[in-house]
Scaffold this motif. Structure first.
Motif, PDB file in Angstrom:
ATOM      1  N   TYR A 158       0.833  -1.205   0.000  1.00  0.00           N
ATOM      2  CA  TYR A 158       0.000   0.000   0.000  1.00  0.00           C
ATOM      3  C   TYR A 158       0.869   1.256   0.000  1.00  0.00           C
ATOM      4  CZ  TYR A 158      -4.076  -2.884   1.000  1.00  0.00           C
ATOM      5  OH  TYR A 158      -5.085  -3.808   0.920  1.00  0.00           O
ATOM      6  N   LEU A 159       2.021   1.159   0.644  1.00  0.00           N
ATOM      7  CA  LEU A 159       2.953   2.282   0.658  1.00  0.00           C
ATOM      8  C   LEU A 159       3.674   2.428  -0.675  1.00  0.00           C
ATOM      9  CD1 LEU A 159       4.722   4.510   1.851  1.00  0.00           C
ATOM     10  CD2 LEU A 159       6.051   2.734   3.034  1.00  0.00           C
ATOM     11  N   GLY A 160       4.246   1.343  -1.184  1.00  0.00           N
ATOM     12  CA  GLY A 160       5.032   1.415  -2.405  1.00  0.00           C
ATOM     13  C   GLY A 160       4.202   1.400  -3.675  1.00  0.00           C
ATOM     14  N   GLY A 161       3.544   0.294  -3.919  1.00  0.00           N
ATOM     15  CA  GLY A 161       2.749   0.163  -5.137  1.00  0.00           C
ATOM     16  C   GLY A 161       1.506   1.022  -5.149  1.00  0.00           C
ATOM     17  N   GLY A 162       1.024   1.404  -3.965  1.00  0.00           N
ATOM     18  CA  GLY A 162      -0.151   2.262  -3.864  1.00  0.00           C
ATOM     19  C   GLY A 162       0.228   3.724  -3.792  1.00  0.00           C
ATOM     20  N   PHE A 163       0.592   4.184  -2.593  1.00  0.00           N
ATOM     21  CA  PHE A 163       0.903   5.606  -2.419  1.00  0.00           C
ATOM     22  C   PHE A 163       2.085   6.045  -3.274  1.00  0.00           C
ATOM     23  CE2 PHE A 163       3.400   8.939  -0.392  1.00  0.00           C
ATOM     24  CZ  PHE A 163       2.471   9.970  -0.409  1.00  0.00           C
ATOM     25  N   GLY A 164       3.195   5.319  -3.192  1.00  0.00           N
ATOM     26  CA  GLY A 164       4.390   5.728  -3.913  1.00  0.00           C
ATOM     27  C   GLY A 164       4.155   5.837  -5.400  1.00  0.00           C
ATOM     28  N   HIS A 165       3.426   4.860  -5.952  1.00  0.00           N
ATOM     29  CA  HIS A 165       3.186   4.887  -7.393  1.00  0.00           C
ATOM     30  C   HIS A 165       2.356   6.101  -7.794  1.00  0.00           C
ATOM     31  CE1 HIS A 165       2.515   3.515 -11.474  1.00  0.00           C
ATOM     32  NE2 HIS A 165       1.247   3.828 -11.300  1.00  0.00           N
ATOM     33  N   PHE A 166       1.221   6.298  -7.132  1.00  0.00           N
ATOM     34  CA  PHE A 166       0.321   7.365  -7.571  1.00  0.00           C
ATOM     35  C   PHE A 166       0.820   8.757  -7.178  1.00  0.00           C
ATOM     36  CE2 PHE A 166      -2.609   3.740  -7.778  1.00  0.00           C
ATOM     37  CZ  PHE A 166      -3.090   3.928  -9.065  1.00  0.00           C
ATOM     38  N   TYR A 167       1.564   8.856  -6.083  1.00  0.00           N
ATOM     39  CA  TYR A 167       2.066  10.169  -5.649  1.00  0.00           C
ATOM     40  C   TYR A 167       3.321  10.570  -6.407  1.00  0.00           C
ATOM     41  CZ  TYR A 167       3.680  13.935  -2.583  1.00  0.00           C
ATOM     42  OH  TYR A 167       4.109  15.141  -2.081  1.00  0.00           O
ATOM     43  N   ALA A 168       4.219   9.616  -6.655  1.00  0.00           N
ATOM     44  CA  ALA A 168       5.529   9.964  -7.209  1.00  0.00           C
ATOM     45  C   ALA A 168       5.754   9.532  -8.649  1.00  0.00           C
ATOM     46  CB  ALA A 168       6.626   9.367  -6.323  1.00  0.00           C
ATOM     47  N   TYR A 169       5.140   8.423  -9.087  1.00  0.00           N
ATOM     48  CA  TYR A 169       5.529   7.835 -10.359  1.00  0.00           C
ATOM     49  C   TYR A 169       4.465   7.855 -11.450  1.00  0.00           C
ATOM     50  CZ  TYR A 169       9.264   5.967  -7.412  1.00  0.00           C
ATOM     51  OH  TYR A 169      10.312   5.837  -6.552  1.00  0.00           O
ATOM     52  N   ALA A 170       3.217   7.895 -11.101  1.00  0.00           N
ATOM     53  CA  ALA A 170       2.164   7.813 -12.112  1.00  0.00           C
ATOM     54  C   ALA A 170       2.261   8.996 -13.076  1.00  0.00           C
ATOM     55  CB  ALA A 170       0.788   7.786 -11.455  1.00  0.00           C
ATOM     56  N   PRO A 171       2.005   8.781 -14.362  1.00  0.00           N
ATOM     57  CA  PRO A 171       2.112   9.876 -15.330  1.00  0.00           C
ATOM     58  C   PRO A 171       1.070  10.958 -15.118  1.00  0.00           C
ATOM     59  CG  PRO A 171       1.222   7.895 -16.373  1.00  0.00           C
ATOM     60  CD  PRO A 171       1.680   7.494 -15.012  1.00  0.00           C
ATOM     61  N   LEU A 172      -0.030  10.622 -14.449  1.00  0.00           N
ATOM     62  CA  LEU A 172      -1.067  11.601 -14.113  1.00  0.00           C
ATOM     63  C   LEU A 172      -1.355  11.528 -12.623  1.00  0.00           C
ATOM     64  CD1 LEU A 172      -3.572  10.966 -17.056  1.00  0.00           C
ATOM     65  CD2 LEU A 172      -1.914  12.831 -16.874  1.00  0.00           C
ATOM     66  N   LYS A 173      -1.700  12.664 -12.011  1.00  0.00           N
ATOM     67  CA  LYS A 173      -2.027  12.705 -10.587  1.00  0.00           C
ATOM     68  C   LYS A 173      -3.551  12.627 -10.420  1.00  0.00           C
ATOM     69  CE  LYS A 173       2.296  13.472  -9.690  1.00  0.00           C
ATOM     70  NZ  LYS A 173       3.159  12.363  -9.248  1.00  0.00           N
ATOM     71  N   ALA A 177      -6.950   8.425  -5.978  1.00  0.00           N
ATOM     72  CA  ALA A 177      -5.937   7.404  -5.696  1.00  0.00           C
ATOM     73  C   ALA A 177      -4.946   7.878  -4.637  1.00  0.00           C
ATOM     74  CB  ALA A 177      -5.206   7.029  -6.976  1.00  0.00           C
ATOM     75  N   ILE A 178      -4.474   9.121  -4.754  1.00  0.00           N
ATOM     76  CA  ILE A 178      -3.511   9.641  -3.786  1.00  0.00           C
ATOM     77  C   ILE A 178      -4.142   9.747  -2.407  1.00  0.00           C
ATOM     78  CG2 ILE A 178      -2.131  11.658  -3.153  1.00  0.00           C
ATOM     79  CD1 ILE A 178      -1.617  12.055  -6.175  1.00  0.00           C
ATOM     80  N   ASP A 179      -5.365  10.252  -2.328  1.00  0.00           N
ATOM     81  CA  ASP A 179      -6.045  10.357  -1.033  1.00  0.00           C
ATOM     82  C   ASP A 179      -6.279   8.982  -0.423  1.00  0.00           C
ATOM     83  OD1 ASP A 179      -6.094  13.073  -1.132  1.00  0.00           O
ATOM     84  OD2 ASP A 179      -8.243  13.275  -1.512  1.00  0.00           O
ATOM     85  N   ARG A 180      -6.677   8.035  -1.237  1.00  0.00           N
ATOM     86  CA  ARG A 180      -6.952   6.693  -0.738  1.00  0.00           C
ATOM     87  C   ARG A 180      -5.715   6.076  -0.093  1.00  0.00           C
ATOM     88  NH1 ARG A 180      -6.889   2.611   1.304  1.00  0.00           N
ATOM     89  NH2 ARG A 180      -7.844   0.604   0.796  1.00  0.00           N
ATOM     90  N   PHE A 181      -4.588   6.158  -0.780  1.00  0.00           N
ATOM     91  CA  PHE A 181      -3.390   5.515  -0.265  1.00  0.00           C
ATOM     92  C   PHE A 181      -2.667   6.352   0.777  1.00  0.00           C
ATOM     93  CE2 PHE A 181      -3.984   3.147  -4.286  1.00  0.00           C
ATOM     94  CZ  PHE A 181      -4.076   1.873  -3.734  1.00  0.00           C
ATOM     95  N   ALA A 182      -2.763   7.688   0.684  1.00  0.00           N
ATOM     96  CA  ALA A 182      -2.191   8.525   1.746  1.00  0.00           C
ATOM     97  C   ALA A 182      -2.891   8.240   3.070  1.00  0.00           C
ATOM     98  CB  ALA A 182      -2.318  10.000   1.376  1.00  0.00           C
ATOM     99  N   MET A 183      -4.203   8.088   3.030  1.00  0.00           N
ATOM    100  CA  MET A 183      -4.956   7.764   4.242  1.00  0.00           C
ATOM    101  C   MET A 183      -4.493   6.434   4.822  1.00  0.00           C
ATOM    102  SD  MET A 183      -9.094   7.332   4.757  1.00  0.00           S
ATOM    103  CE  MET A 183      -9.202   6.043   3.516  1.00  0.00           C
ATOM    104  N   GLU A 184      -4.286   5.439   3.972  1.00  0.00           N
ATOM    105  CA  GLU A 184      -3.864   4.134   4.449  1.00  0.00           C
ATOM    106  C   GLU A 184      -2.445   4.174   5.018  1.00  0.00           C
ATOM    107  OE1 GLU A 184      -3.526   0.077   5.371  1.00  0.00           O
ATOM    108  OE2 GLU A 184      -5.203   1.483   5.233  1.00  0.00           O
ATOM    109  N   VAL A 185      -1.551   4.904   4.373  1.00  0.00           N
ATOM    110  CA  VAL A 185      -0.174   4.991   4.866  1.00  0.00           C
ATOM    111  C   VAL A 185      -0.132   5.696   6.218  1.00  0.00           C
ATOM    112  CG1 VAL A 185       2.093   6.022   4.445  1.00  0.00           C
ATOM    113  CG2 VAL A 185       0.912   4.800   2.617  1.00  0.00           C
TER     114      VAL A 185
END
Length: 292
Positions: A158-173, A177-185
């Protein structure tokens, strides 16, 4: 203001769009197996590690260096660098080590037939049982240690493939997705912080493989070292996690372990491959870099 999205209806049958992978488009694919033939190198020691100093890789090199610090000569190892962005994990030799094509992977050549071990948690558990270290033998302490080891294995995606991907790596923000995984982290950080409120280490008063598993991910997170997300996640709020993180970071074996297979940061902190204990003094990138 709520973010809006273009209309999208999933097709009845998903098809692989090779152009829709962001930074990892060149190595992401929906099939397993080797893409090219390349033998797996084997060095002089019984333990052969194939890895990269991602958080998952650091878990194992820290464990090996901790075992050596305890005097377990059988824990001497060769650490071979696997560049995952170049697709090295899809070589035929690496796929033999881990059919899932993920680092780290380990071969133990001290057994009658070489034993392959893959998945970082499995490697930690294997080494702890092999050498009788960093895993308590008392029933409740052992179970608690394994509880937290498995917590990490289930939580970090959830931290890497979830938050990290959508916050840092995904081509679009995407806000959702960012809120969902930030909440979980942040929930995960709160779990850790509450657990460490009255414990020195994750499973109690003993340093263990649970700490080695969790520290490379969540320790780096609360120190602002991954995803440049420290301020965004208000990591300064998790005082107990920070205290524990700093405690682990001061261990000499941890300092050595995080250098192995490292390819980023200060050249003095990068030991691309490790084949002997003396390599820390003679083969870091600052010493190998050309002069003049």
């Amino acid at each position: 203001m709520t973010q809006t999205f273009s209309d999208y209806t999933p097709p009845k049958v998903w098809e692989w769009n090779k152009e829709n992978g962001g930074q990892f488009a060149s190595i992401n694919r929906p099939i397993a197996g080797a893409t090219h033939e390349k033998d797996r190198p084997v060095g002089k020691h019984s333990l052969q590690l194939y890895s990269l100093a991602t958080p998952n890789g650091v878990k194992v090199t820290v464990m090996l260096e901790e075992l050596l610090a305890l005097g377990h000569e059988g824990a001497e190892y060769d650490a071979w660098l696997v560049y995952i962005r170049d697709g090295n994990q899809f070589s035929s030799g690496f796929v033999e080590a881990n059919p899932n094509s993920k680092i780290p992977a380990l071969f133990d050549h001290s057994t009658p037939e070489p034993t392959r071990v893959f998945e970082s948690g499995s490697i930690l558990l294997y080494l702890a049982e092999k050498f009788g270290a960093f895993l308590p033998t008392e029933h409740h302490k052992r179970t608690e240690t394994i509880n937290w080891l498995m917590w990490q294995m289930g939580s970090a995606p959830y931290l890497g493939g979830g938050f990290g991907h959508f916050y840092a790596y995904a081509p679009l923000k995407f806000e959702y997705a960012i809120d969902r995984f930030a909440m979980e982290v942040k929930r995960q950080l709160d779990v850790l912080d509450r657990n460490l409120a009255d414990r020195e280490y994750m499973a109690g008063d003993e340093y263990s493989i649970a700490d080695m598993a969790i520290w490379p991910w969540y320790g780096a997170l609360v120190k602002g070292l991954i995803y440049e997300a420290g301020e965004f996640l208000s990591v300064h709020e998790y005082h107990n996690v920070i205290r524990w993180t700093d405690l682990i970071a001061e261990r000499p074996a941890v300092k050595r372990g995080r250098m192995v297979n490292r390819v980023m940061g200060d050249p003095a902190s990068q030991l691309h491959e490790r084949h002997d204990a003396s390599d820390f003094d003679t083969k870091t990138q600052d010493k190998l870099a050309p002069t003049g």
